[in-house]
Design a protein around this motif. Structure first.
Motif, PDB file in Angstrom:
ATOM      1  N   TYR A  72       0.874  -1.169   0.000  1.00  0.00           N
ATOM      2  CA  TYR A  72       0.000   0.000   0.000  1.00  0.00           C
ATOM      3  C   TYR A  72       0.913   1.221   0.000  1.00  0.00           C
ATOM      4  N   ALA A  73       0.759   2.096  -0.985  1.00  0.00           N
ATOM      5  CA  ALA A  73       1.727   3.189  -1.088  1.00  0.00           C
ATOM      6  C   ALA A  73       1.113   4.419  -1.744  1.00  0.00           C
ATOM      7  N   ARG A  74       1.651   5.568  -1.343  1.00  0.00           N
ATOM      8  CA  ARG A  74       1.423   6.816  -2.060  1.00  0.00           C
ATOM      9  C   ARG A  74       2.767   7.259  -2.617  1.00  0.00           C
ATOM     10  N   LEU A  75       2.807   7.484  -3.920  1.00  0.00           N
ATOM     11  CA  LEU A  75       4.019   7.950  -4.588  1.00  0.00           C
ATOM     12  C   LEU A  75       3.785   9.379  -5.067  1.00  0.00           C
ATOM     13  N   THR A  76       4.768  10.240  -4.822  1.00  0.00           N
ATOM     14  CA  THR A  76       4.680  11.628  -5.288  1.00  0.00           C
ATOM     15  C   THR A  76       5.984  11.978  -5.993  1.00  0.00           C
ATOM     16  N   PRO A  77       5.958  12.885  -6.954  1.00  0.00           N
ATOM     17  CA  PRO A  77       7.195  13.251  -7.653  1.00  0.00           C
ATOM     18  C   PRO A  77       8.086  14.137  -6.775  1.00  0.00           C
ATOM     19  N   PHE A  78       9.388  14.133  -7.078  1.00  0.00           N
ATOM     20  CA  PHE A  78      10.300  15.050  -6.402  1.00  0.00           C
ATOM     21  C   PHE A  78       9.763  16.476  -6.517  1.00  0.00           C
ATOM     22  N   PRO A  79       9.827  17.256  -5.438  1.00  0.00           N
ATOM     23  CA  PRO A  79       9.424  18.659  -5.563  1.00  0.00           C
ATOM     24  C   PRO A  79      10.412  19.425  -6.440  1.00  0.00           C
ATOM     25  N   ARG A  80       9.903  20.248  -7.330  1.00  0.00           N
ATOM     26  CA  ARG A  80      10.795  21.005  -8.212  1.00  0.00           C
ATOM     27  C   ARG A  80      11.518  22.110  -7.464  1.00  0.00           C
ATOM     28  N   ARG A  81      10.837  22.709  -6.521  1.00  0.00           N
ATOM     29  CA  ARG A  81      11.436  23.773  -5.717  1.00  0.00           C
ATOM     30  C   ARG A  81      10.579  23.934  -4.468  1.00  0.00           C
ATOM     31  N   GLY A  82      11.072  24.743  -3.545  1.00  0.00           N
ATOM     32  CA  GLY A  82      10.301  24.999  -2.350  1.00  0.00           C
ATOM     33  C   GLY A  82      10.499  23.941  -1.280  1.00  0.00           C
ATOM     34  N   PRO A  83       9.533  23.798  -0.366  1.00  0.00           N
ATOM     35  CA  PRO A  83       9.705  22.892   0.778  1.00  0.00           C
ATOM     36  C   PRO A  83       9.744  21.426   0.364  1.00  0.00           C
ATOM     37  N   LEU A  84      10.276  20.615   1.266  1.00  0.00           N
ATOM     38  CA  LEU A  84      10.335  19.177   1.038  1.00  0.00           C
ATOM     39  C   LEU A  84       8.932  18.573   1.081  1.00  0.00           C
ATOM     40  N   THR A  85       8.786  17.440   0.399  1.00  0.00           N
ATOM     41  CA  THR A  85       7.560  16.656   0.541  1.00  0.00           C
ATOM     42  C   THR A  85       7.475  16.117   1.972  1.00  0.00           C
ATOM     43  N   THR A  86       6.286  16.010   2.498  1.00  0.00           N
ATOM     44  CA  THR A  86       6.104  15.434   3.836  1.00  0.00           C
ATOM     45  C   THR A  86       5.279  14.152   3.729  1.00  0.00           C
ATOM     46  N   PRO A  87       5.553  13.171   4.572  1.00  0.00           N
ATOM     47  CA  PRO A  87       4.863  11.870   4.497  1.00  0.00           C
ATOM     48  C   PRO A  87       3.481  11.917   5.147  1.00  0.00           C
ATOM     49  N   ASP A  88       2.583  12.721   4.586  1.00  0.00           N
ATOM     50  CA  ASP A  88       1.253  12.893   5.175  1.00  0.00           C
ATOM     51  C   ASP A  88       0.406  11.628   5.087  1.00  0.00           C
ATOM     52  N   TYR A  89       0.647  10.819   4.069  1.00  0.00           N
ATOM     53  CA  TYR A  89      -0.103   9.562   3.917  1.00  0.00           C
ATOM     54  C   TYR A  89       0.175   8.636   5.114  1.00  0.00           C
ATOM     55  N   LEU A  90       1.447   8.422   5.427  1.00  0.00           N
ATOM     56  CA  LEU A  90       1.793   7.573   6.568  1.00  0.00           C
ATOM     57  C   LEU A  90       1.357   8.215   7.883  1.00  0.00           C
ATOM     58  N   ARG A  91       1.463   9.530   7.953  1.00  0.00           N
ATOM     59  CA  ARG A  91       1.078  10.221   9.190  1.00  0.00           C
ATOM     60  C   ARG A  91      -0.417  10.001   9.490  1.00  0.00           C
ATOM     61  N   HIS A  92      -1.224   9.914   8.432  1.00  0.00           N
ATOM     62  CA  HIS A  92      -2.653   9.680   8.661  1.00  0.00           C
ATOM     63  C   HIS A  92      -2.882   8.275   9.225  1.00  0.00           C
ATOM     64  N   PHE A  93      -2.144   7.279   8.751  1.00  0.00           N
ATOM     65  CA  PHE A  93      -2.231   5.946   9.345  1.00  0.00           C
ATOM     66  C   PHE A  93      -1.998   6.047  10.848  1.00  0.00           C
ATOM     67  N   ALA A  94      -0.914   6.739  11.229  1.00  0.00           N
ATOM     68  CA  ALA A  94      -0.552   6.838  12.643  1.00  0.00           C
ATOM     69  C   ALA A  94      -1.621   7.560  13.449  1.00  0.00           C
ATOM     70  N   SER A  95      -2.152   8.655  12.916  1.00  0.00           N
ATOM     71  CA  SER A  95      -3.141   9.417  13.673  1.00  0.00           C
ATOM     72  C   SER A  95      -4.438   8.624  13.864  1.00  0.00           C
ATOM     73  N   ARG A  96      -4.851   7.888  12.864  1.00  0.00           N
ATOM     74  CA  ARG A  96      -6.074   7.083  12.982  1.00  0.00           C
ATOM     75  C   ARG A  96      -5.884   5.951  13.991  1.00  0.00           C
ATOM     76  N   TRP A  97      -4.725   5.310  13.975  1.00  0.00           N
ATOM     77  CA  TRP A  97      -4.476   4.242  14.935  1.00  0.00           C
ATOM     78  C   TRP A  97      -4.391   4.777  16.356  1.00  0.00           C
ATOM     79  N   ARG A  98      -3.766   5.941  16.523  1.00  0.00           N
ATOM     80  CA  ARG A  98      -3.666   6.526  17.863  1.00  0.00           C
ATOM     81  C   ARG A  98      -5.044   6.928  18.382  1.00  0.00           C
ATOM     82  N   ALA A  99      -5.962   7.217  17.458  1.00  0.00           N
ATOM     83  CA  ALA A  99      -7.324   7.572  17.864  1.00  0.00           C
ATOM     84  C   ALA A  99      -8.181   6.340  18.136  1.00  0.00           C
ATOM     85  N   GLY A 100      -7.613   5.162  17.968  1.00  0.00           N
ATOM     86  CA  GLY A 100      -8.325   3.931  18.270  1.00  0.00           C
ATOM     87  C   GLY A 100      -9.075   3.313  17.109  1.00  0.00           C
ATOM     88  N   ALA A 101      -8.870   3.806  15.898  1.00  0.00           N
ATOM     89  CA  ALA A 101      -9.575   3.258  14.738  1.00  0.00           C
ATOM     90  C   ALA A 101      -9.108   1.832  14.451  1.00  0.00           C
TER      91      ALA A 101
END
Length: 430
Positions: free
Chosen positions: A152-181
């Motif tokens: 199960y994966a989310r793939l995103t392209p390298f950012p061309r400029r500006g801030p780094l990509t953040t692993p929001d997809y994985l972070r949502h897994f963690a937040s839902r599990w911490r909430a007891g889902a």
């Protein structure tokens, strides 16, 4: 006892495309039993590791456990400049050194493939370099881990400029599990992908998930690579069965190099190498029976995948057949040993001489352990191939690590050409 591996990796400095390690605190706060999907579990955390061999060792150790295994991966995947193979970039990786400082993606596939179906899953949030991104838009299976390892994966392209990509997809897994889902992975995958798209709507993404159950209605499809194993597994990626002319017809089928047969005399060996280490070809014994009992030969399709550049897929399927042989015939059987040798040859085709050397050493040691004589062709061939692959290793530290085992084998199996042991010792001494 289950195991959860949390791996966050990205280059230090300007080459970094994703803030991979930022998701580790959120994942680490999830109970270990939830991460691993088991009542009792251990967690292995790897934050910005430096060395691919260290990562491989930890993954191999986790994969050897019999209980459930979950791998949570955040990082960036790039193609190396020489072979254009996907690698997970590690802390010391740069575009020019990626082949030696990154973790080849097919190593991951190979280590997970022998596990029992239904005991393993991988969840990944990955930033992808431009060339690989273009490839994935037309062939999402380029990052497959084999038919028995759900990804199960989310793939995103390298950012061309500006801030780094953040692993929001994985972070949502963690937040839902911490909430007891308590949700099945397919539902959580869809939810996390939607949440990540809301957080960063400007980002393109490719979503990977195991195929849905196949309906009973017949549909034409390419012939898939035959994969052994008990019980149903996700449908394998189709592989064309029209392979290059790499497999001779029985009874002398062999895995051979892309350019044709191996050198048959010293004159055909490149002058930069010792003639004693010319690489012979690995013989392929009688085909194993498929799980259904049909005489289905997986070798042509495996080789077709390797020659098409799908090295991870080829290695994963070979490892699955090795696992099947271990279950059916035991670790000291010729059937299991054959698949070790096939994997060694696939590593050679993938341009991984250290891995190929390591497997040929293991094959030679196993044959000697079965009381095969040092002058028997299969034993001599395994040692000669190990020696040849050792000479191709560009990383001095890796070559030194494999050297002692190869010297010990050469003392027992000197080979047909004089001077092989002396040449090996000279190179180690230099």
């Amino acid at each position: 006892m289950g195991t959860a591996v949390l791996l966050a990796a990205a280059p230090a400095g300007r080459g970094r495309a994703i803030d991979a390690a930022s998701v580790l605190p959120a994942l680490a706060a999830v109970p270990a039993a939830v991460l691993a999907g088991a009542h009792m579990a251990t967690v292995v955390e790897l934050a910005d590791p430096l060395d691919p061999q260290t990562v491989l060792t930890r993954l191999r150790s986790a994969a050897a456990t019999p209980g459930p295994l979950a791998l949570y991966l955040a990082g960036q995947v790039q193609l190396d400049r020489r072979q254009r193979l996907p690698h997970l970039a590690l802390a010391r990786s740069t575009p020019t050194t990626l082949r030696y400082t990154g973790l080849p993606w097919h190593w991951l596939a190979t280590e997970l493939a022998p596990r029992r179906p239904g005991t393993t899953h991988v969840v990944a949030d990955l930033s992808i370099d431009p060339e690989l991104w273009h490839r994935l838009t037309t062939d999402p299976t380029a990052l497959g881990l084999g038919p028995a390892t759900p990804l199960y994966a989310r793939l995103t392209p390298f950012p061309r400029r500006g801030p780094l990509t953040t692993p929001d997809y994985l972070r949502h897994f963690a937040s839902r599990w911490r909430a007891g889902a308590v949700l099945p992975l397919p539902a959580l995958h869809a939810e996390a992908a939607a949440a990540a798209a809301t957080t960063a709507p400007q980002l393109e993404s490719i979503l990977l998930a195991p195929p849905a159950p196949v309906s009973s209605a017949p549909a034409p499809a390419p012939v898939p690579v035959p994969v052994p194993g008990p019980g149903p597994v996700p449908a394998p990626v189709p592989v064309p069965v029209r392979a290059p002319a790499l497999v001779e017809s029985p009874p002398t089928r062999r895995l051979v190099r892309p350019g044709g047969d191996p050198p048959s005399s010293a004159a055909e060996v490149p002058q930069t190498r010792d003639a004693s280490t010319a690489e012979p070809v690995a013989p392929v014994p009688d085909q194993p029976a498929s799980p259904s009992g049909a005489p289905e030969d997986p070798h042509p399709a495996i080789l077709a995948a390797a020659m098409a550049g799908r090295h991870g897929e080829a290695a994963a399927v070979a490892a699955a057949w090795e696992s099947d042989a271990l279950r059916r015939y035991g670790p000291r059987s010729g059937e299991a040993l054959h698949w070790v040798e096939v994997r060694a040859d696939l590593a050679r085709l993938a341009g991984e001489p250290a891995r190929s050397c390591e497997l040929w050493i293991a094959a030679a040691q196993a044959r000697l352990g079965l009381r095969q004589g040092p002058d028997e062709p299969d034993v001599e061939g395994a040692v000669d191939r190990a020696h040849h692959q050792w000479e191709q290793i560009a990383d001095p530290a890796r070559a030194r690590a494999l050297g002692p085992a190869l010297v010990e084998l050469r003392r027992t199996v000197p080979g047909r050409r004089a001077g092989a042991l002396a040449a090996l010792q000279r190179r180690l001494g230099g």
